[in-house]
Design an enzyme around this catalytic site. Structure first.
Site, PDB file in Angstrom:
ATOM      1  CB  THR A   1      -0.939  -0.004   1.212  1.00 40.84           C
ATOM      2  OG1 THR A   1      -1.795  -1.146   1.148  1.00 40.84           O
ATOM      3  CG2 THR A   1      -1.782   1.262   1.252  1.00 40.84           C
TER       4      THR A   1
ATOM      5  CB  SER B   1      -7.815  -2.363  -4.404  1.00 37.80           C
ATOM      6  OG  SER B   1      -7.250  -2.832  -3.195  1.00 37.80           O
ATOM      7  CB  THR B   2      -2.922  -1.878  -2.412  1.00 40.15           C
ATOM      8  OG1 THR B   2      -2.720  -0.474  -2.226  1.00 40.15           O
ATOM      9  CG2 THR B   2      -1.622  -2.613  -2.160  1.00 40.15           C
ATOM     10  CG  ASN B   3      -5.933  -5.508  -1.487  1.00 44.20           C
ATOM     11  OD1 ASN B   3      -4.885  -5.027  -1.057  1.00 44.20           O
ATOM     12  ND2 ASN B   3      -7.044  -5.537  -0.778  1.00 44.20           N
TER      13      ASN B   3
ATOM     14  CE  LYS C   1      46.742 -16.180  -6.413  1.00 43.22           C
ATOM     15  NZ  LYS C   1      45.279 -16.082  -6.548  1.00 43.22           N
TER      16      LYS C   1
ATOM     17  CD  GLU D   1      37.261 -15.735  -7.850  1.00 39.10           C
ATOM     18  OE1 GLU D   1      38.255 -16.445  -7.580  1.00 39.10           O
ATOM     19  OE2 GLU D   1      37.294 -14.485  -7.822  1.00 39.10           O
TER      20      GLU D   1
ATOM     21  CB  THR E   1      33.218 -39.158 -13.847  1.00 34.94           C
ATOM     22  OG1 THR E   1      34.078 -40.305 -13.891  1.00 34.94           O
ATOM     23  CG2 THR E   1      32.699 -38.877 -15.251  1.00 34.94           C
ATOM     24  CG  HIS E   2      33.030 -40.083  -9.150  1.00 40.11           C
ATOM     25  ND1 HIS E   2      32.133 -40.247  -8.107  1.00 40.11           N
ATOM     26  CD2 HIS E   2      32.502 -40.759 -10.210  1.00 40.11           C
ATOM     27  CE1 HIS E   2      31.111 -40.993  -8.523  1.00 40.11           C
ATOM     28  NE2 HIS E   2      31.309 -41.305  -9.792  1.00 40.11           N
TER      29      HIS E   2
ATOM     30  CB  SER F   1      47.209 -11.241  -5.311  1.00 42.59           C
ATOM     31  OG  SER F   1      47.793 -11.207  -4.026  1.00 42.59           O
ATOM     32  CB  SER F   2      46.365  -6.758  -2.070  1.00 41.06           C
ATOM     33  OG  SER F   2      46.402  -7.731  -1.033  1.00 41.06           O
TER      34      SER F   2
END
Length: 472
Positions: free
Chosen positions: A105, A144-146, A329, A336, A192-193, A323-324
């Site tokens: 609402t 209506s909001t609904n 790197k 990611e 696999t695995h 890397s810092s």
């Protein structure tokens, strides 16, 4: 409305009393109360969700004007105000926190008030002079909001899919297919695995990912069909109270034209208002896509791992230092990021499922959460897939020599010998190779299990890695 002396504020009154509103803002007293009540997250409504609400208000203003429920002058002013907002104006006026009054609402009245005040200006009147254009009586006539908010979630979902996710998927699928063609003749060890398996084509790995995304896109298309069925016209409880008899069908027709989508009225307006199943269905298809995207992003990271101590079968394009402290790197940051976004989408899906079952009787009051989570999921997934395709997939290169080295050294090549020397003999050859370091070929020849010509034919990596065609 009473203007106070310094003209920096205007006075507005609602059923709870009177408040001073900054004279430069387009929202009104109900929005101000919501801002004061819900200082929760700092998250404001998504632009796509605002678009959805404004499209609905434009369609309702057109139809209510046609049906003489509001004057044509008022109708045209509301439509002009809506068009300005759809063009990007007044976006800073939508200020209610995502976590707000049940059912939405607060946001709904924010939309009504901004449209009313801008329409007043268009008519040459002052903001807050609601006798001429009233947020409730004119902008919200027959609504209506609904019924507006569940419709807005549907429209917002459809807009987000067409603007963001579907184009992103099409781009990613095309990028993966292009890489599949480029890498089709590169042979690598299957796994696999996380253990050695029979050889495969690097190109087919990429083609498999393209197929997976294509199948997800089809599932999402199917699920989004539910969003095209609208309960708009149900008004407060799904009965259509205070609406014109022709309003329900006509407003859906106009809205269809505005967003260029084949919408239709729900067969039962109360059902469309109460059930959040369409949103759960779409969210579930997004979660399903996110799960496979995590798998693909993890595969890319594994295949690029190294450069000295990992697989390094492929090189993902470096996009920033990794890397810092460690010079030179580079990390698989696009993959990611993809996983992190996908985990967020999965979390949003769980929240949507909890909110969907939390409705009571004629209404689900948890719709603001569903609206934000669903539309945001679509948009961040679309943006993520676009970034992954453009900044990662399209720039991938293959380490052909490393791939072939792994494929030729895999003990799983012994699988090809099964039908020629038997499973137990093949297992014994593999065990001896692992223990002695001798090649499979050398051991088979020493044991005189096959001739050199037979081995050359059976251990043909090109043939072994080709996908067996389907029978016609």
């Amino acid at each position: 409305m009473t203007q106070i002396e310094n003209s920096q504020f205007r006075s507005e009154r609602d059923s709870m009393g009177e408040k001073q509103i900054p004279s430069n803002v387009y929202y009104g007293i109900q929005t101000l109360r919501a801002v004061e009540n819900f200082a929760i997250s700092g998250l404001k409504p998504l632009n796509t969700y605002v678009d959805a609400c404004i499209y609905i208000k434009k369609a309702t203003a057109i139809v209510n004007g046609e049906l003489d429920c509001i004057t044509l002058e008022t109708s045209k002013a509301i439509v002009e105000a809506a068009d300005e907002i759809l063009a990007g104006k007044l976006r800073e006026q939508f200020v209610v926190d995502v976590y707000q009054a049940g059912a939405g609402t607060s946001h709904h009245m924010n939309v009504n008030e901004v449209l009313a005040n801008r329409a007043l200006e268009i008519l040459g009147d002052e903001k807050g002079n609601y006798k001429r254009v009233n947020p409730n009586d004119h902008v919200n006539y027959g609504q209506s909001t609904n019924d507006v908010i569940p419709t807005a979630i549907r429209i917002g979902g459809l807009l987000a899919l067409s603007r963001t996710l579907h184009p992103a998927l099409e781009n990613a699928i095309a990028s993966l297919e292009a890489k599949a063609d480029e890498f089709q003749n590169i042979i690598k060890s299957g796994r696999t695995h996380l253990q050695d398996a029979v050889p495969v084509r690097l190109g087919e790995s990429f083609r498999a990912w393209a197929q997976i995304l294509s199948e997800h896109q089809n599932r999402i298309y199917t699920a989004s069909g539910d969003l095209m069925v609208l309960g708009l016209g149900g008004s407060a409880a799904g009965t259509g109270m205070n609406t014109h008899p022709k309003y329900r069908d006509r407003v859906v027709q106009v809205l269809s034209e505005l967003i260029n989508c084949p919408l239709q009225p729900a067969p039962h307006l109360m059902a469309a208002m109460q059930s959040m199943a369409p949103f759960v269905n779409v969210s579930g298809s997004l979660r399903n896509l996110a799960q496979d995207l995590v798998k693909i992003s993890h595969d890319l990271r594994l295949m690029d791992s190294g450069p000295k101590t990992g697989f390094k079968e492929i090189q993902l394009p470096p996009v920033q230092p990794g890397s810092s402290i460690m010079p030179g790197k580079y990390n698989p940051v696009m993959a990611e990021m993809t996983s992190m976004v996908c985990f967020q989408v999965m979390g949003y899906d769980n929240a949507i499922a909890l909110a969907a079952q939390a409705g009571q009787l004629e209404l689900n009051v948890m719709m603001p959460l569903i609206a934000y989570n669903l539309i945001h999921s679509i948009e961040i997934l679309g943006n993520t897939i676009t970034a992954l395709a453009d900044k990662c997939i399209q720039g991938i290169s293959a380490n052909k020599e490393r791939c072939l080295e792994y494929a030729e050294g895999s003990l799983a090549l012994v699988t090809a010998l099964n039908t020629h020397i038997g499973y137990l003999n093949a297992a014994a050859v593999a065990k001896e190779s692992l223990e002695t370091g001798k090649s499979l070929r050398q051991i088979v020849l020493e044991k005189e299990l096959m001739t050199e010509a037979q081995l050359a034919e059976v251990l043909n990596l090109e043939q072994m890695s080709a996908i067996v065609p389907l029978s016609s």
